[in-house]
Write a protein that holds these residues in place. Sequence first.
Motif, PDB file in Angstrom:
ATOM      1  N   ASN A 124       9.301  10.301 -10.212  1.00  0.00           N
ATOM      2  CA  ASN A 124       8.610  10.769  -8.837  1.00  0.00           C
ATOM      3  C   ASN A 124       7.277  11.079  -8.917  1.00  0.00           C
ATOM      4  O   ASN A 124       6.631  11.230  -8.093  1.00  0.00           O
ATOM      5  CB  ASN A 124       9.577  11.572  -7.973  1.00  0.00           C
ATOM      6  CG  ASN A 124      10.842  10.953  -7.441  1.00  0.00           C
ATOM      7  OD1 ASN A 124      10.817   9.756  -7.604  1.00  0.00           O
ATOM      8  ND2 ASN A 124      11.805  11.931  -7.199  1.00  0.00           N
ATOM      9  N   ALA A 125       6.901  11.627 -10.294  1.00  0.00           N
ATOM     10  CA  ALA A 125       5.438  12.178 -10.367  1.00  0.00           C
ATOM     11  C   ALA A 125       4.423  11.068 -10.848  1.00  0.00           C
ATOM     12  O   ALA A 125       3.440  11.596 -10.914  1.00  0.00           O
ATOM     13  CB  ALA A 125       5.574  13.249 -11.418  1.00  0.00           C
ATOM     14  N   ASP A 126       4.720  10.026 -10.922  1.00  0.00           N
ATOM     15  CA  ASP A 126       4.126   8.910 -11.399  1.00  0.00           C
ATOM     16  C   ASP A 126       3.641   8.260 -10.053  1.00  0.00           C
ATOM     17  O   ASP A 126       4.276   7.615  -9.414  1.00  0.00           O
ATOM     18  CB  ASP A 126       4.743   7.821 -12.092  1.00  0.00           C
ATOM     19  CG  ASP A 126       4.044   6.739 -12.953  1.00  0.00           C
ATOM     20  OD1 ASP A 126       2.950   6.404 -12.235  1.00  0.00           O
ATOM     21  OD2 ASP A 126       4.393   6.102 -13.719  1.00  0.00           O
ATOM     22  N   PRO A 127       2.204   8.264 -10.052  1.00  0.00           N
ATOM     23  CA  PRO A 127       1.388   7.884  -8.806  1.00  0.00           C
ATOM     24  C   PRO A 127       1.704   6.266  -8.793  1.00  0.00           C
ATOM     25  O   PRO A 127       1.757   5.898  -7.498  1.00  0.00           O
ATOM     26  CB  PRO A 127       0.082   8.023  -8.931  1.00  0.00           C
ATOM     27  CG  PRO A 127      -0.043   9.240 -10.190  1.00  0.00           C
ATOM     28  CD  PRO A 127       1.132   9.006 -10.648  1.00  0.00           C
ATOM     29  N   GLU A 128       1.727   5.489  -9.826  1.00  0.00           N
ATOM     30  CA  GLU A 128       1.870   4.066  -9.883  1.00  0.00           C
ATOM     31  C   GLU A 128       3.425   3.768  -9.220  1.00  0.00           C
ATOM     32  O   GLU A 128       3.608   2.867  -8.384  1.00  0.00           O
ATOM     33  CB  GLU A 128       1.845   3.583 -11.105  1.00  0.00           C
ATOM     34  CG  GLU A 128       1.359   2.029 -10.956  1.00  0.00           C
ATOM     35  CD  GLU A 128       0.498   1.463 -10.148  1.00  0.00           C
ATOM     36  OE1 GLU A 128       0.416   0.529  -9.583  1.00  0.00           O
ATOM     37  OE2 GLU A 128      -0.670   2.161 -10.213  1.00  0.00           O
ATOM     38  N   VAL A 129       4.212   4.685  -9.503  1.00  0.00           N
ATOM     39  CA  VAL A 129       5.754   4.362  -9.384  1.00  0.00           C
ATOM     40  C   VAL A 129       5.768   4.691  -7.741  1.00  0.00           C
ATOM     41  O   VAL A 129       6.256   3.774  -6.832  1.00  0.00           O
ATOM     42  CB  VAL A 129       6.853   5.410  -9.928  1.00  0.00           C
ATOM     43  CG1 VAL A 129       8.038   5.168  -9.284  1.00  0.00           C
ATOM     44  CG2 VAL A 129       6.701   4.914 -11.368  1.00  0.00           C
ATOM     45  N   MET A 130       5.148   5.742  -7.140  1.00  0.00           N
ATOM     46  CA  MET A 130       5.190   6.190  -5.600  1.00  0.00           C
ATOM     47  C   MET A 130       4.034   5.346  -4.785  1.00  0.00           C
ATOM     48  O   MET A 130       4.353   5.468  -3.614  1.00  0.00           O
ATOM     49  CB  MET A 130       4.942   7.540  -5.688  1.00  0.00           C
ATOM     50  CG  MET A 130       5.885   8.417  -6.577  1.00  0.00           C
ATOM     51  SD  MET A 130       7.852   8.237  -5.945  1.00  0.00           S
ATOM     52  CE  MET A 130       7.993   8.975  -4.254  1.00  0.00           C
ATOM     53  N   ARG A 131       3.324   4.532  -5.485  1.00  0.00           N
ATOM     54  CA  ARG A 131       2.447   3.970  -4.651  1.00  0.00           C
ATOM     55  C   ARG A 131       3.022   3.166  -3.375  1.00  0.00           C
ATOM     56  O   ARG A 131       2.385   3.346  -2.514  1.00  0.00           O
ATOM     57  CB  ARG A 131       1.875   2.771  -5.405  1.00  0.00           C
ATOM     58  CG  ARG A 131       0.783   1.935  -4.775  1.00  0.00           C
ATOM     59  CD  ARG A 131       0.245   0.972  -5.858  1.00  0.00           C
ATOM     60  NE  ARG A 131      -0.712  -0.022  -5.228  1.00  0.00           N
ATOM     61  CZ  ARG A 131      -1.268  -1.150  -5.840  1.00  0.00           C
ATOM     62  NH1 ARG A 131      -0.840  -1.336  -7.019  1.00  0.00           N
ATOM     63  NH2 ARG A 131      -2.185  -1.694  -5.113  1.00  0.00           N
ATOM     64  N   TRP A 132       4.188   2.510  -3.581  1.00  0.00           N
ATOM     65  CA  TRP A 132       4.788   1.778  -2.176  1.00  0.00           C
ATOM     66  C   TRP A 132       5.863   2.673  -1.717  1.00  0.00           C
ATOM     67  O   TRP A 132       6.561   1.874  -1.042  1.00  0.00           O
ATOM     68  CB  TRP A 132       5.312   0.514  -3.122  1.00  0.00           C
ATOM     69  CG  TRP A 132       4.221  -0.256  -3.640  1.00  0.00           C
ATOM     70  CD1 TRP A 132       4.232  -0.522  -4.842  1.00  0.00           C
ATOM     71  CD2 TRP A 132       3.180  -0.947  -3.123  1.00  0.00           C
ATOM     72  NE1 TRP A 132       3.079  -1.351  -5.144  1.00  0.00           N
ATOM     73  CE2 TRP A 132       2.469  -1.633  -3.846  1.00  0.00           C
ATOM     74  CE3 TRP A 132       2.714  -0.898  -1.657  1.00  0.00           C
ATOM     75  CZ2 TRP A 132       1.482  -2.413  -3.692  1.00  0.00           C
ATOM     76  CZ3 TRP A 132       1.628  -1.834  -1.261  1.00  0.00           C
ATOM     77  CH2 TRP A 132       0.809  -2.445  -2.523  1.00  0.00           C
ATOM     78  N   ILE A 133       6.058   3.800  -1.847  1.00  0.00           N
ATOM     79  CA  ILE A 133       7.027   4.633  -1.216  1.00  0.00           C
ATOM     80  C   ILE A 133       6.437   5.526  -0.167  1.00  0.00           C
ATOM     81  O   ILE A 133       5.487   6.324  -0.357  1.00  0.00           O
ATOM     82  CB  ILE A 133       7.975   5.463  -2.325  1.00  0.00           C
ATOM     83  CG1 ILE A 133       8.168   4.829  -3.372  1.00  0.00           C
ATOM     84  CG2 ILE A 133       8.950   6.289  -1.571  1.00  0.00           C
ATOM     85  CD1 ILE A 133       9.142   3.551  -3.072  1.00  0.00           C
TER      86      ILE A 133
END
Length: 192
Positions: free
Chosen positions: A26-35
């Motif tokens: 959850n701390a990875d901006p690329e993972v959370m980009r589309w959330i």
Amino acid sequence: MAMIETSRLRLRRWRETDAAPLARVNADPEVMRWIGDGRVRDERQTRAGLEAMERMWEAEGFGLFAVELRATAEVIGFTGLSVPDFLPEVSATVEVGWRLGRPHWGRGLATEAATAAVRFGFEDRGLERIISIVQVGNDASERVMAKLGMRLERDTVDPTCGRPVRLYELTQDRFRALGAATRRVPRNDAGQ
């Protein structure tokens, strides 16, 4: 059912020790980009999310599973079923979703996990319809939805952040038809 195993993954209920690995995802901006609005989440927010996931299990009999690699028992994210209360127009529907850490992208793991979650929803929970919601531009998740056999139902807007989203659906009838179409017919010794 609290655990599902696939060829490479184990989907299971959450443990206290899962908060730290999920917080890293959850701390990875690329993972959370589309959330949602794209903001990352810290460990406190992640723990609150885990508590909400467990409440969903208790209230609905389904929820989001921790996803771990069978070979190492490493928690790499989640998949499963939830009620998308952020989108009031479909809040009475069940959604399949997934979120995996970036090192695990591009290997078919999201499709493998989501397929197991969809099967759980249709076969074990008797759902008639499962949707999935994706922000416009998240092509990787749309490819997973296509592999699941989902069809685009409509475009709309996420009212919590104003971002455009697409709603895909899969009915139990289509799920069964797709399953029957992909089963191999045994051949006799003559190869017929």
